[in-house]
Enzyme design. Structure first.
Site, PDB file in Angstrom:
ATOM      1  N   LYS A   1       0.833  -1.216   0.000  1.00 26.14           N
ATOM      2  CA  LYS A   1       0.000   0.000   0.000  1.00 26.14           C
ATOM      3  C   LYS A   1       0.856   1.249   0.000  1.00 26.14           C
ATOM      4  O   LYS A   1       0.440   2.315  -0.488  1.00 26.14           O
ATOM      5  CB  LYS A   1      -0.979  -0.021   1.167  1.00 26.14           C
ATOM      6  CG  LYS A   1      -0.366  -0.187   2.551  1.00 26.14           C
ATOM      7  CD  LYS A   1       0.012   1.114   3.218  1.00 26.14           C
ATOM      8  CE  LYS A   1       0.668   0.869   4.561  1.00 26.14           C
ATOM      9  NZ  LYS A   1       1.102   2.124   5.223  1.00 26.14           N
TER      10      LYS A   1
ATOM     11  N   THR B   1      -3.422   5.704   3.577  1.00 24.98           N
ATOM     12  CA  THR B   1      -2.133   6.227   3.140  1.00 24.98           C
ATOM     13  C   THR B   1      -2.229   6.963   1.807  1.00 24.98           C
ATOM     14  O   THR B   1      -1.371   7.785   1.502  1.00 24.98           O
ATOM     15  CB  THR B   1      -1.087   5.104   3.039  1.00 24.98           C
ATOM     16  OG1 THR B   1      -1.618   4.031   2.257  1.00 24.98           O
ATOM     17  CG2 THR B   1      -0.716   4.574   4.396  1.00 24.98           C
TER      18      THR B   1
END
Length: 335
Positions: free
Chosen positions: A193, A250
């Site tokens: 990610k 994120t």
């Protein structure tokens, strides 16, 4: 039930978890590799360098002596960057308390070996300790955890008993902890990610809009899932907190160091200049190189990761990489 918990790593995330644990009543030994840093935390009752503005409980003690940090602990939490984890574990291994459950909160892939964090543990700790090692995932900015904002995370371990021990130790009315046995899924979700988050920052830095970011998140999840399932993960893990949850955080949060790197790249700044101005590690920069090599090894198509590798390590312009992504071979979405 309270414990004595050694937290190895006094960066923002290690300190936030150490604070959460000590606020709950656990006795915490927080280790920093730098003596002046440990001394400052002990003196100021705060980590002014990495997590300023949060008072640390009297039940937390800071030290730069690894053996001292581990002495008397009945649980161990490791919170050091992935690229130094092997070195720290090598030094810590002789002092690890016998029978103590261990929780790693590092997220990344080791470049030299292409091993995820569990692979590093397999190389560095006694074999009899491996079943006691758990891995934390999920959307969790350190600053928000330290501030007591409601957060949900997931502990992955092959031992349900150990996962539940950490669930019990960590959980509060502001920190909800789930468990899973899908270690590889949580590890790859947490590592990959960060690559997509840099890409999302690049998109924002180029001035693209919500359509672009949504496309990156969705197609980023697709390639994360593609590699993770190829390596044994359950696909639903990537749809959960350790995959989609962490990815959305994120890619969109202003506190994301990886998104910040991408944002500056999109604005035209050079990577070396961006990193020189950062005090904390953006794991996604190293992870991009490792993920690119891992995808090549596994024969797994990861076009966003490939594009980020070209931008970060081959000097391709973000705009040129965008055009290449958008003009790839036409295909069905689920191919």
């Amino acid at each position: 039930m309270t414990h004595t918990i050694a937290v190895l790593g006094a960066g923002a995330w290690g300190t936030a978890l150490a604070k959460a644990l000590s606020d709950k009543g656990h006795s915490v030994h927080l280790w920093s590799w730098q003596k002046p840093h440990a001394d400052a935390i002990q003196r100021d009752r705060a980590n002014q360098e990495f997590l300023p503005g949060f008072e640390l409980a009297p039940t937390l003690r800071a030290t730069s002596d690894l053996a001292d940090a581990l002495s008397g602990a009945d649980m161990v939490l490791t919170a050091v960057p992935t690229h130094v984890l092997r070195e720290v574990l090598g030094k810590a291994a002789p002092h690890l308390p016998k029978g103590a459950p261990i929780l790693s909160v590092s997220k990344g892939i080791e470049i030299s070996t292409l091993k995820v964090v569990s692979g590093i543990f397999e190389d560095c700790v006694p074999k009899e300790a491996l079943d006691r090692v758990a891995y934390l995932g999920g959307p969790s900015f350190a600053k928000e955890v330290a501030a007591g904002m409601p957060t949900a995370v997931v502990v992955a371990c092959t031992s349900h008993e150990v996962a539940c021990q950490w669930q019990e130790a960590l959980a509060t009315d502001r920190l909800r902890v789930y468990t899973t046995d899908d270690v590889i899924g949580i590890e790859l979700g947490g590592a990959l990610k960060n690559v997509i988050a840099i890409a999302a920052g690049v998109s924002d830095g180029l001035g693209f809009g919500h359509n672009s970011r949504a496309a990156l998140i969705t197609r980023g999840l697709a390639e994360m899932t593609r590699l993770a399932t190829k390596m044994g993960a359950h696909p639903l893990t990537l749809a959960g907190l350790g995959g989609m949850g962490d990815l959305v955080l994120t890619c969109t949060g202003d506190l994301s160091r990886n998104r910040t790197v991408g944002l500056e790249l999109g604005k035209g700044r050079k990577l070396d200049d961006i990193l020189a101005g950062m005090t904390q590690v953006a794991e996604g920069v190293r992870t991009t190189k490792a993920a690119y090599a891992l995808a090549q090894r596994e024969g797994c198509e990861m076009p966003i990761t490939d594009a980020m590798y070209r931008i970060l390590y081959e000097g391709q312009s973000p705009l040129e990489a965008t055009v290449e992504l958008m003009t790839r071979r036409k295909r069905a979405e689920r191919d």
